[in-house]
Each structure stands twice: as C-alpha cells, then as structure tokens.
Scaffold this motif. Structure first.
Motif, PDB file in Angstrom:
ATOM      1  N   GLY A   1      22.728  -8.213  -8.613  1.00 56.00           N
ATOM      2  CA  GLY A   1      21.395  -8.296  -8.760  1.00 56.00           C
ATOM      3  C   GLY A   1      20.489  -7.444  -8.129  1.00 56.00           C
ATOM      4  O   GLY A   1      20.439  -6.061  -7.954  1.00 56.00           O
ATOM      5  N   PHE A   2      19.516  -7.897  -7.515  1.00 50.11           N
ATOM      6  CA  PHE A   2      18.200  -7.300  -6.696  1.00 50.11           C
ATOM      7  C   PHE A   2      18.083  -7.726  -5.293  1.00 50.11           C
ATOM      8  O   PHE A   2      18.248  -8.864  -5.035  1.00 50.11           O
ATOM      9  CB  PHE A   2      16.967  -7.575  -7.408  1.00 50.11           C
ATOM     10  CG  PHE A   2      15.771  -7.140  -6.913  1.00 50.11           C
ATOM     11  CD1 PHE A   2      15.463  -5.587  -6.804  1.00 50.11           C
ATOM     12  CD2 PHE A   2      14.879  -8.011  -6.177  1.00 50.11           C
ATOM     13  CE1 PHE A   2      14.177  -5.452  -6.265  1.00 50.11           C
ATOM     14  CE2 PHE A   2      13.942  -7.604  -5.557  1.00 50.11           C
ATOM     15  CZ  PHE A   2      13.303  -6.396  -5.318  1.00 50.11           C
ATOM     16  N   GLY A   3      17.921  -6.695  -4.760  1.00 53.10           N
ATOM     17  CA  GLY A   3      17.613  -7.044  -2.960  1.00 53.10           C
ATOM     18  C   GLY A   3      17.375  -6.025  -2.131  1.00 53.10           C
ATOM     19  O   GLY A   3      17.479  -4.747  -2.340  1.00 53.10           O
ATOM     20  N   PHE A   4      16.875  -6.449  -0.856  1.00 54.81           N
ATOM     21  CA  PHE A   4      16.596  -5.614   0.223  1.00 54.81           C
ATOM     22  C   PHE A   4      17.146  -5.969   1.502  1.00 54.81           C
ATOM     23  O   PHE A   4      17.161  -7.414   1.677  1.00 54.81           O
ATOM     24  CB  PHE A   4      15.115  -5.113   0.235  1.00 54.81           C
ATOM     25  CG  PHE A   4      14.492  -4.374  -0.948  1.00 54.81           C
ATOM     26  CD1 PHE A   4      14.741  -3.016  -0.563  1.00 54.81           C
ATOM     27  CD2 PHE A   4      13.785  -4.781  -1.714  1.00 54.81           C
ATOM     28  CE1 PHE A   4      14.302  -2.106  -1.693  1.00 54.81           C
ATOM     29  CE2 PHE A   4      13.550  -3.837  -2.676  1.00 54.81           C
ATOM     30  CZ  PHE A   4      13.770  -2.402  -2.747  1.00 54.81           C
ATOM     31  N   ALA A   5      17.465  -5.044   2.547  1.00 55.53           N
ATOM     32  CA  ALA A   5      17.672  -5.530   3.717  1.00 55.53           C
ATOM     33  C   ALA A   5      17.134  -4.457   4.658  1.00 55.53           C
ATOM     34  O   ALA A   5      17.322  -3.384   4.390  1.00 55.53           O
ATOM     35  CB  ALA A   5      19.119  -5.470   4.064  1.00 55.53           C
ATOM     36  N   THR A   6      16.367  -4.768   5.918  1.00 55.44           N
ATOM     37  CA  THR A   6      15.671  -3.948   6.484  1.00 55.44           C
ATOM     38  C   THR A   6      15.227  -4.814   7.840  1.00 55.44           C
ATOM     39  O   THR A   6      15.265  -6.183   7.950  1.00 55.44           O
ATOM     40  CB  THR A   6      14.329  -3.510   5.604  1.00 55.44           C
ATOM     41  OG1 THR A   6      13.875  -2.327   6.790  1.00 55.44           O
ATOM     42  CG2 THR A   6      13.468  -4.523   5.479  1.00 55.44           C
ATOM     43  N   GLY A   7      14.851  -3.877   8.821  1.00 52.96           N
ATOM     44  CA  GLY A   7      14.409  -4.405  10.074  1.00 52.96           C
ATOM     45  C   GLY A   7      13.054  -3.656  10.271  1.00 52.96           C
ATOM     46  O   GLY A   7      12.452  -3.929  11.425  1.00 52.96           O
ATOM     47  N   TYR A   8      12.474  -3.216   9.183  1.00 57.75           N
ATOM     48  CA  TYR A   8      11.042  -2.435   9.418  1.00 57.75           C
ATOM     49  C   TYR A   8      10.295  -3.197   8.406  1.00 57.75           C
ATOM     50  O   TYR A   8      10.623  -3.897   7.363  1.00 57.75           O
ATOM     51  CB  TYR A   8      11.197  -1.094   9.170  1.00 57.75           C
ATOM     52  CG  TYR A   8      11.995  -0.293  10.136  1.00 57.75           C
ATOM     53  CD1 TYR A   8      11.107   0.191  11.629  1.00 57.75           C
ATOM     54  CD2 TYR A   8      13.165   0.044  10.258  1.00 57.75           C
ATOM     55  CE1 TYR A   8      11.550   0.837  12.606  1.00 57.75           C
ATOM     56  CE2 TYR A   8      13.891   0.625  11.399  1.00 57.75           C
ATOM     57  CZ  TYR A   8      12.912   1.231  12.378  1.00 57.75           C
ATOM     58  OH  TYR A   8      13.786   2.068  13.368  1.00 57.75           O
ATOM     59  N   GLU A   9       8.876  -2.975   8.535  1.00 59.69           N
ATOM     60  CA  GLU A   9       7.927  -3.574   7.565  1.00 59.69           C
ATOM     61  C   GLU A   9       7.074  -2.398   6.850  1.00 59.69           C
ATOM     62  O   GLU A   9       7.001  -1.234   7.655  1.00 59.69           O
ATOM     63  CB  GLU A   9       6.890  -4.384   8.373  1.00 59.69           C
ATOM     64  CG  GLU A   9       5.876  -3.718   9.290  1.00 59.69           C
ATOM     65  CD  GLU A   9       4.866  -4.599   9.829  1.00 59.69           C
ATOM     66  OE1 GLU A   9       4.635  -5.785   9.018  1.00 59.69           O
ATOM     67  OE2 GLU A   9       4.284  -4.544  10.830  1.00 59.69           O
TER      68      GLU A   9
ATOM     69  N   GLY B   1       0.905  -1.116   0.023  1.00 55.81           N
ATOM     70  CA  GLY B   1      -0.005  -0.007   0.002  1.00 55.81           C
ATOM     71  C   GLY B   1       0.912   1.368   0.170  1.00 55.81           C
ATOM     72  O   GLY B   1       2.080   1.459   0.236  1.00 55.81           O
ATOM     73  N   PRO B   2       0.313   2.363   0.014  1.00 59.70           N
ATOM     74  CA  PRO B   2       1.011   3.671  -0.174  1.00 59.70           C
ATOM     75  C   PRO B   2       1.346   3.922   1.259  1.00 59.70           C
ATOM     76  O   PRO B   2       0.602   4.766   2.110  1.00 59.70           O
ATOM     77  CB  PRO B   2       0.036   4.664  -0.810  1.00 59.70           C
ATOM     78  CG  PRO B   2      -1.103   4.149  -0.430  1.00 59.70           C
ATOM     79  CD  PRO B   2      -1.054   2.612  -0.209  1.00 59.70           C
ATOM     80  N   GLY B   3       2.258   3.518   1.801  1.00 58.61           N
ATOM     81  CA  GLY B   3       2.609   3.705   3.194  1.00 58.61           C
ATOM     82  C   GLY B   3       4.246   4.198   3.418  1.00 58.61           C
ATOM     83  O   GLY B   3       4.936   4.174   2.494  1.00 58.61           O
ATOM     84  N   CYS B   4       4.771   3.859   4.578  1.00 60.79           N
ATOM     85  CA  CYS B   4       6.169   3.877   4.860  1.00 60.79           C
ATOM     86  C   CYS B   4       6.519   2.859   5.830  1.00 60.79           C
ATOM     87  O   CYS B   4       5.542   2.195   6.501  1.00 60.79           O
ATOM     88  CB  CYS B   4       6.366   5.300   5.791  1.00 60.79           C
ATOM     89  SG  CYS B   4       6.319   6.788   4.596  1.00 60.79           S
ATOM     90  N   ILE B   5       8.172   2.856   5.970  1.00 69.73           N
ATOM     91  CA  ILE B   5       8.513   2.045   7.027  1.00 69.73           C
ATOM     92  C   ILE B   5       8.140   2.412   8.388  1.00 69.73           C
ATOM     93  O   ILE B   5       8.939   3.406   8.580  1.00 69.73           O
ATOM     94  CB  ILE B   5       9.756   1.670   6.853  1.00 69.73           C
ATOM     95  CG1 ILE B   5      10.222   1.197   5.349  1.00 69.73           C
ATOM     96  CG2 ILE B   5      10.488   0.864   7.740  1.00 69.73           C
ATOM     97  CD1 ILE B   5      11.500   1.130   4.941  1.00 69.73           C
ATOM     98  N   THR B   6       7.454   1.985   9.214  1.00 64.45           N
ATOM     99  CA  THR B   6       7.004   2.430  10.657  1.00 64.45           C
ATOM    100  C   THR B   6       7.342   1.570  11.651  1.00 64.45           C
ATOM    101  O   THR B   6       7.203   1.867  12.901  1.00 64.45           O
ATOM    102  CB  THR B   6       5.641   2.991  10.672  1.00 64.45           C
ATOM    103  OG1 THR B   6       4.877   1.870  10.157  1.00 64.45           O
ATOM    104  CG2 THR B   6       5.279   4.105   9.262  1.00 64.45           C
ATOM    105  N   GLU B   7       7.034   0.306  11.644  1.00 63.67           N
ATOM    106  CA  GLU B   7       7.140  -0.777  12.731  1.00 63.67           C
ATOM    107  C   GLU B   7       8.174  -1.795  12.582  1.00 63.67           C
ATOM    108  O   GLU B   7       8.507  -2.298  11.450  1.00 63.67           O
ATOM    109  CB  GLU B   7       5.643  -1.481  12.597  1.00 63.67           C
ATOM    110  CG  GLU B   7       5.656  -2.218  13.831  1.00 63.67           C
ATOM    111  CD  GLU B   7       4.053  -3.111  13.679  1.00 63.67           C
ATOM    112  OE1 GLU B   7       4.163  -4.073  13.833  1.00 63.67           O
ATOM    113  OE2 GLU B   7       3.238  -2.081  13.955  1.00 63.67           O
TER     114      GLU B   7
END
Length: 281
Positions: A269-277, A41-47
């Motif tokens: 390649g392609f990838g992500f790393a994060t600790g938020y949703e 959805g149109p949101g942000c990384i918040t939690e």
C-alpha cells in the motif's frame, strides 16, 4: 560553509534548494494522486522529531492452524508505530488494524501497545526503563489469538539519534528484556481452544524506526503448567509505496495436544517512515 538541510551535510546553493523543492513537490503530487490532502510547504526535511511510521493498504495472510488445516485470508489493513525520547522521558507505541476474510468467513485483527518511561543518561545512548500495556485480538476461520498483557515493563538499551548531519541522526533503536505480571489470553487452532488467565510472562522486545524502515520483533514466554511461547515480528519498507511483512507464531497446549498455529501477513500500500519533519524554506 556547509549547512544541514537533510540527512547529509550539503552546500547552501541554489541547485541544492531547487533539488529539495523538486523532491517536496514530487511527494505532494504523489499524495494528491492518491486522493490525500496534504498541507506541506515547499521545504525539506530539516528538523529532528519523533520517529513515526505508517502503512495502509491491502493485506493477504496465509495461515496454518495445524499441519492439515489452513488457508489464506485477504482484506484491508494498516499499521502505525511511533517513538520519541525527549531528555529523560521516552515513549513508544504501536497499533495495527485489519478487516477481511475469505469464502469461509470473516477475519480481523486489532492491536494496541503503549509504553512510557525514562531514558537515563544524556546524548544518544540510554538505559531504558519503560512500562505500559499490550492488548490484541486476531481471528480468522483457521486460527486466532486474544492476548492482554497488563502491566508490562521493559528494561534495556536505547539509541535515539540526535541532530541532522548524519544518517543515524534519525535512528531509533530499542532492545530489552520485557516482563508482565498478569497476562490473560485465548488461542484458536482449527476447532481446538486454549486459554489462561493471571499468568506471568518474560521475554524480550526490539524496535527499529528509521528513514523508510520500521521493524519489531517480540518474544513472550508465558509461565503455566504447559507454557505458551508467542513470537511476533514486523518489518516495513515505506517510501510512499510501502510493503510490510508481519508474522505471529504460537506454541501452546490445545486440549492435551501441542500445536503451533501461525500466520504471515503481507501488506502492499502507501506509507512513510521518518524521524524528521517537513519544514518550509
């Protein structure tokens, strides 16, 4: 009053929301361009959530079996890492897969490591006690390593960030001593073979998972009449476009001769790393 909507404290204004929605839309467009269907959805990384990191793409791997035998293999590869600490329970896992080769033959790699246990003390700083297994198979025309570590245990220090207001809130970091009771393995260096079974091991492991970055370094000393030394490392930068560099270095006795087969894998390649949703407004 300021409200936490991302990695820093920002004012709750129309401009901030618009910027965050623009970033979210840009990420969705990037994923769609690469042929991926993403339900965001149109949101942000918040939690705060579990730390996750993944990369998939093309990989090239220069290898050295001996001072005079070696070459480069290429193909497709991917890697995934995850870590979570929820009150007392903590878990970490890592998986890697590669398939390719060169004109001399096929090359492949598969690894899976999982450890779970307890993270003592409340807050962000923990005493870590974790147990599990680690197994992998790696083979190419020049070198190879098959290693099974079961069971293994890690004792050490863990930082697992909490909240949403500081850059370190999404940081997960482990470092500790790591040992196993009955490892087994086989290694290849050109035409020479070395193997063992039922040997204890002792070493250390360190894991870092954060925004856009994931890293691991692991050392194992395997106790035999002619000990093995295994050093493995990986570092990835993942911001949509991603690059990973992973290494493996082995010191072992091959039929009466000490050799040090090694490889360096580079994945683009392609990838992500994060600790938020991702969350909708």
């Amino acid at each position: 009053m300021p409200r936490t909507n991302s990695l820093v404290l920002v004012p709750d204004t129309v401009g901030v929301r618009a910027a965050c929605m623009y970033y979210s839309a840009a990420m969705r467009q990037l994923l769609a361009t690469m042929g991926l269907v993403v339900m965001l959805g149109p949101g942000c990384i918040t939690e705060r959530t579990a730390n996750t990191a993944f990369v998939v793409g093309g990989r090239v791997a220069p290898t050295d079996a001996t001072e005079t035998v070696g070459g480069t293999v290429g193909g497709l590869g991917g890697t995934v890492s995850a870590a979570e600490t929820d009150e007392l329970f903590t878990i970490w896992g890592h998986a890697d897969l590669f398939l390719g080769g060169n004109t001399r033959g096929w090359a492949g790699e598969a690894e899976l490591a999982v450890e779970g246990g307890a993270a003592f003390f409340d807050g962000e700083h923990h005493l870590l006690l974790r147990g599990g297994f680690d197994g992998g198979v790696e083979r190419n025309p020049y070198t190879g390593l098959m290693l099974l570590e079961l069971p293994v245990a890690t004792v050490g220090y863990q930082f697992h960030g909490q909240g949403e207001s500081n850059p370190e809130s999404s940081l997960h970091f482990d470092i500790g001593a790591r040992g196993g009771l009955a490892s087994a393995g086989r290694a290849f260096a050109a035409d020479a073979v070395a193997d063992f079974a039922g040997a204890p091991q002792l070493g250390f492991i360190s894991v870092l998972l954060w925004e856009i970055v994931a890293a691991r370094i692991q050392y194992d000393h395997i106790f035999m009449s002619e000990p093995w030394e295994v050093i493995r490392s990986e570092i990835c930068i993942e911001i949509g476009a991603a690059i990973c560099v992973d290494t493996r270095h082995l010191v072992a006795d091959f039929e009466g001769v000490q050799r040090e087969p090694a490889f360096v894998g580079i994945t683009f390649g392609f990838g992500f790393a994060t600790g938020y949703e991702w969350r909708s407004w």
